[in-house]
Write a protein that holds these residues in place. Structure first.
Motif: not given
Ligand code: NDP
Length: 315
Positions: A65-66, A72-73, A68-69, A57
């Motif tokens: 946010e990280m 999702k991954q 959340e990512d 990043y």
């Protein structure tokens, strides 16, 4: 009416960088992981702002946010994420048992622990009264609310030194309260603090009470533990930076821990003393405690669990 225990190949406990990274690897290895987030989904990074030292990043990323990512991954490859707490385990048999706080029983062939660590608190009653109303354990998260105000930081380690330095960029005066006549922090961090004109270090000093007006912190009463002399400081922000405690209480009696309750892993692996139970992240790391190291050990735990399940003929 009690229901039959739920069987699973891989139970992951915890949802910080370690838990989600373990989930990404485990899901991609067909282990059908089920991840229990615990009380703070996303873990400690959800109470920070910018993360600037996680590789990949270049412009930094917000902690929430990280996470959340990462979630999702993990879900993209089939991880099932459940917003619940595991409150009890029994590792006495070949199948590892766990219970959710709503009483559901789980039988897991493998378990990956990624329960992280939590900030320690002083334990004085007024600290709880003004929690999030001036009392905080994270200068980076909450310092902004106290810009242009006088604040205090408790602790003598690297975290306290770092938080005091950070706050000195926002606040006109930072009181650093150190309970001994020396700091535990590294030399360079100490020098930074001692040479900062905005930081006043109070040696041999402890906190007696936090006082509030209109339900927010208005001042603190400190005392010198040698002379017993008391003093009131007009601080509006009070930051506790006295270390962390691993979230390992439910594993006591089952897993090997050091004297400060960090889980012990074997050699260069995520293996605990119980076959099929693996530990990752801050729950087993008191040295590095970084998002990237937590993620790395989450990966190790998933690879070790995959090997274990294969050897057991379960995968
Ligand atoms: P530490 O355990 O190193 O320090 C805790 C500090 O809090 C000590 O000064 C301790 O005092 C004090 N303390 C503990 N309990 C109380 C209490 N009840 N009242 C008042 N003071 C108390 O924790 P840190 O979080 O500072 O650091 C943890 C690890 O992370 C360390 O290895 C550190 O080096 C590392 N770290 C590194 C950073 C960096 O390199 N940039 C930044 C932050 C952390 P006493 O000394 O008397 O026990």
């Amino acid at each position: 009416m009690s229901t039959a225990p739920e069987k699973m190949l891989c139970l992951i406990i915890g949802s910080g960088p370690a838990g989600y990274t373990a989930a990404i690897y485990a899901a991609r290895a067909n282990m059908s992981p089920i991840l229990y987030t615990g009380m703070q989904p996303g873990g400690q990074l959800t109470i920070t702002t910018d993360v600037e030292n996680y590789p990949g990043y270049p412009d930094g990323i917000l902690g929430p946010e990280m996470m959340e990512d990462l979630r999702k991954q993990a879900e993209r490859f089939g991880t099932e994420v459940r917003y619940e707490l595991i409150s009890k385990v029994d590792f006495s048999g070949p199948v590892h048992k766990a219970w959710t706080d709503s009483g559901n029983e789980i039988h897991a062939e493998s378990v990956i622990i990624a329960t992280g660590a939590s900030a320690k608190w002083l334990g004085i009653p007024s600290e709880q009264v003004y929690m999030n109303k001036g009392v905080s354990a994270c200068a980076v998260c909450d310092g902004f609310f106290f810009r242009n105000m006088e604040v205090a930081v408790v602790g003598g380690g690297d975290t306290a030194a770092e938080e005091a330095s950070y706050l000195s960029k926002l606040c006109p005066k930072v009181h650093l309260l150190v309970r001994r006549d020396e700091m535990r922090a590294s030399k360079i961090m100490q020098e930074r603090v001692l040479n900062n004109p905005k930081i006043e270090v109070h040696w041999n000093t402890e906190v007696k009470e936090i006082k509030g007006v209109d339900e927010v912190v208005d001042s603190i009463v400190i005392y010198n533990n040698q002379t017993k002399a008391e003093k009131e400081l007009p601080v509006k922000g009070f930051f506790v930076a006295i270390g962390h405690k691993p979230n390992t209480d439910i594993f006591e009696g089952w897993l090997d821990m050091d004297e400060t309750k960090y889980l012990i892993t074997q050699g260069k692996s995520a293996k605990t003393n119980i076959p099929g139970v693996f530990a990752s992240g801050d729950a087993q790391d008191k040295t590095y405690r970084q998002a990237v190291t937590a993620a790395g050990t989450g990966c190790m735990a998933a690879l070790d669990a995959e090997r274990y399940l294969t050897e057991q003929g379960k995968l």
